[in-house]
Every structure is written in C-alpha cells, then in structure tokens.
Design an enzyme around this catalytic site. Structure first.
Site, short mmCIF file in Angstrom:
data_model
loop_
_atom_site.label_atom_id
_atom_site.label_comp_id
_atom_site.label_asym_id
_atom_site.label_seq_id
_atom_site.Cartn_x
_atom_site.Cartn_y
_atom_site.Cartn_z
N MET A 1 9.95 5.39 4.79
CA MET A 1 8.84 6.26 5.13
C MET A 1 9.38 7.68 5.31
SD MET A 1 9.00 3.15 6.71
CE MET A 1 9.06 3.25 8.49
N GLY A 2 8.62 8.68 4.84
CA GLY A 2 9.09 10.05 4.97
C GLY A 2 9.26 10.48 6.41
N HIS B 1 9.81 -2.01 4.78
CA HIS B 1 9.41 -1.03 3.78
C HIS B 1 10.30 -1.14 2.55
CE1 HIS B 1 8.49 2.97 2.05
NE2 HIS B 1 7.39 2.92 2.77
N SER C 1 1.82 -1.45 3.08
CA SER C 1 1.65 -0.29 3.95
C SER C 1 1.80 1.01 3.17
CB SER C 1 2.67 -0.33 5.09
OG SER C 1 4.00 -0.18 4.60
N SER C 2 2.58 1.00 2.09
CA SER C 2 2.83 2.21 1.31
C SER C 2 1.65 2.60 0.43
CB SER C 2 4.06 2.01 0.40
OG SER C 2 5.20 1.72 1.16
N THR C 3 0.73 1.66 0.21
CA THR C 3 -0.35 1.89 -0.75
C THR C 3 -1.73 1.67 -0.15
OG1 THR C 3 -0.07 -0.39 -1.55
CG2 THR C 3 1.11 1.34 -2.73
N SER C 4 -1.81 1.59 1.17
CA SER C 4 -3.09 1.41 1.86
C SER C 4 -3.35 2.63 2.72
CB SER C 4 -3.06 0.14 2.73
OG SER C 4 -2.72 -0.98 1.95
N CYS D 1 1.96 10.53 7.54
CA CYS D 1 2.69 9.94 6.42
C CYS D 1 3.54 11.03 5.79
CB CYS D 1 1.76 9.33 5.38
SG CYS D 1 2.66 8.70 3.92
N SER E 1 4.88 6.62 -1.63
CA SER E 1 3.58 6.09 -1.23
C SER E 1 2.50 6.58 -2.19
CB SER E 1 3.22 6.57 0.19
OG SER E 1 4.09 6.02 1.15
#
Length: 396
Positions: A318-319, A314, A66-69, A104, A19
C-alpha cells in the site's frame, strides 16, 4: 411489482500505483450522495458490488481484493493553496460498510491526472509541456499531497517506461510527495508514535508479548518482527491468505495494536475499522522469488516487509504503508530501522511480494518528539475506462 430503473453517473475507472478504483467528481453524484452519510455509502457499495458473499464482485466494478475495491470523490479544493480535495472510500468486500478512516497512497497518484483532465485544476497551473504540480488536500486525514504529473501538448502523459513492481505494464512516472505525513486519527497532527515509544511490548492473547513499532505516518501502522510470529518475511500471498488460522492471528494482533494506539476503545470496535491500522511484519534482507517469478536478491534491498490490507496479505505494498515504512526506517530504534541495519537513513528500498520499492523520508527530533517533513515515492497512473457507471435508482 414495479422496480426502479437504473440511473447513470459520470465516472472514471483508473489505476493508481498498484491499486485501481472508481473516480467521481462530487458535482456528478446524485444530490443525496454529495454529502457524507448512509446514502453515499449505499451508492458506493452498489457501484463496487458489495457486500458480496461470493467474494467475486461479479455484479459491480470491484475486483474482490482490497486493492481493487476502492472509490474516490474529488472536487475543487476549498482549502487555500490547494487545487483539489480528495476523499477516499475503502469498500468492504463482504460486509455492508465503507471505511473512510484513512487514505490510499497508491490512488493518490491518480488524483492529479483525473483532476487536471476533469477541470478541477486551474488551466493556468498546467504547462503546455513539462510537469504540472498539483496540490491535493487529502480530506480523510487532513494532509497535503503534492503530485508531479508529466504533460505533453497540454495533455496528461500516461504512457512511459517507468516500471513499478506489482503493475504489469510500464507507464509514465508520477513522483508523489506526502507532506508532514505523521498524523493522529483525525488528521490533526498528534504524535508520530502515539505510545511515546519507538518500540513497545505488545501483549496479545494467544500470541504472547512481542515487540512492536506503532506509528502514525501515511497511515497508522503496526510493525512486528516476522520471526516473532513464525514467518521469514519472504512469504507470498498464498502462504498467508490460504491459512485461515493466520488470518485470525493477524486480525487479533491488529485489533490489540489498534487499542494500544488509541485508535479504538475496544477489540470489538476494531472490526468496524478494517482499513486502519495496518499490520505489517519486517525481516532483514533475504533472497526470494516474487509473485511474478522475478528473483529478488538480498543485496537488492535494505529489508523485507509484508503488509496486511483489509484482512488479507497485500499483493505488493500500500502506498500509505510505504510512507510508514520510509518514515519508520528513518527513526533509529524502530523495528523497521533495525531490520534495515540500523543507523541514520533518508531512504530505504524494501522487498514486498511483487518485487521492490524505494521510498524516501527525512525524520528529526524536535523538543524530544520525532517528526517528518515529507515522504516521497514514485508511482504511475492510467485511465482504464471513462463514461458512466449504472446502478439501480433506489439503491441509495
């Protein structure tokens, strides 16, 4: 007509895991934004460039996924035995809201390097050479995260040869420990399995009744079997994200699971809580080709997992969902554990759209309740740009 001029705010653009987001020190934010509320949300929306009906984030720092917002606010910790307080805001792309309901896990890896570089960690805790251990208080969920950051010559070591599937270039490895990751929605502990069962029957109109594992660990997550919803577990983003009916189905499934987990009171309420819970589907190992063209062999993994984030599949994992995967895999009888072959295990390697990831977790039963002491995985982080972001002075 007079328009308010732009203002500038000190900020750092960082990648953490798979991300990236805009990082702020709390003290650098305008006074009205230093406290939770609509002013803070409005500012972060404008920084990212949301809501954007075009879905591009052309007029902001977001990347329209979602990964970059994502946004992060950090401050010296108010908690004993912690170094930094970490608050995460997931910014919606096409709607005017910021979701503060979860963490996150990927950006957690970037918190410690930022905190050290920006004077939020006591220099006595940072070695001249070696590993700096940074104790992070995750304010969204009320949990402790421990990050181990390599330091060379008193400076953060960002470059290295650690490769993370879903990230283009190698970097320095940062082991991240998520302590006591099971929690309820308020971060107050709660049951790891909110229904009291490791597997439930989940009734969803239009789908029917299917098996589901619903777990609070890392982030509230609903796991279902890929086969039960018509998939194999080898899907890449296009197979889901370009199918409007599939996206509606997953949101319907997520909303009904959220109600059963007690996270929302109604299906309609789930629409305003997009960040949590996550919905994921699992399958036994199989051969597939990742999004980068890398071959993933069944023998390389224990199971396959695909997860939805903010309404889309995704690109990697996600972590926080990886924490949920590792924790669920350690509990016999969950759908994750069964897909991985069952039995006792304290680590699992799973296949995701970009490749593979290993996560470790140790779970045990205490007075009939499952608990997990910590989950651990390795990520990497890197500063992409630092300086100031600019926004119109009247946007908040």
């Amino acid at each position: 007509m007079t328009h308010a001029p732009q203002i500038k705010i000190a900020a750092t653009y960082m990648r953490g895991g798979t991300s990236k987001g805009v990082f702020f020190r709390l003290q650098d934010l305008p006074e009205a934004v230093q406290v939770p509320g609509q002013a803070r949300d409005n500012l972060l929306l404008r920084v990212i460039g949301s809501p954007d009906p075009y879905g591009k984030h052309t007029d902001g720092m977001g990347g329209a996924t979602s990964s970059t917002s994502k946004t992060v606010i950090l401050s010296k910790s108010s908690k004993a035995d912690h170094d930094v307080d970490y608050l995460f805001g997931q910014v919606s792309i096409d709607k005017p809201f910021v979701d503060w309901s979860g963490n996150c896990g990927n950006l957690s890896a970037a918190v410690a390097p930022f905190a050290i570089s920006n004077g939020l960690v006591d220099r006595s805790r940072v070695p001249e050479n070696g590993m700096a251990t940074v104790r992070i208080w995750q304010a969204n969920i009320g949990k402790t995260i421990i990050a181990h950051v390599p330091v060379v010559g008193g400076e953060i070591q960002e470059t290295g040869d650690f490769e993370l599937d879903g990230v283009t270039f190698p970097a320095a490895e940062i082991p991240v420990e998520f302590m006591d990751p099971a929690s309820d929605e308020d971060g107050e502990g709660g049951s790891m399995f909110p229904t009291g069962n490791v597997t439930d029957d989940l009734e969803v109109p239009g789908i029917g009744t299917i098996k589901a594992t619903m777990i609070n660990a890392g982030i509230p997550t609903i796991f279902v079997n890929a086969e039960a919803i018509g998939y194999t577990g080898t899907e890449l983003q296009g197979a889901i994200n370009e199918d409007a009916d599939a996206l509606v189905m997953f949101e319907n499934l997520r909303a009904h699971g959220a109600v059963k987990m007690g996270l929302v009171n109604s299906i309609d309420e789930a629409a305003s809580r997009q960040h949590t819970p996550k919905i994921a589907f699992v399958a036994p190992p199989a051969d597939y080709v990742s999004s980068s063209g890398k071959a993933v062999h069944a023998a390389d993994v224990d199971l396959l997992v695909r997860a939805m984030s903010m309404g889309k599949l995704h690109h990697a994992m996600m972590g926080t969902a990886a924490v949920a995967i590792g924790t669920a895999a350690a509990v016999p009888g969950t759908l994750v554990n069964i897909a991985a072959g069952g039995g006792d295990r304290n680590s699992v390697r799973f296949g995701h759209p970009s490749g593979t990831l290993q996560v470790g977790a140790e779970a045990k039963q205490v007075n009939g309740e499952w608990t997990v002491t910590k989950a651990i995985m390795s990520r990497s982080a890197r500063v992409l740009m630092e300086g100031w972001v600019r926004v119109p002075g009247d946007c908040f």
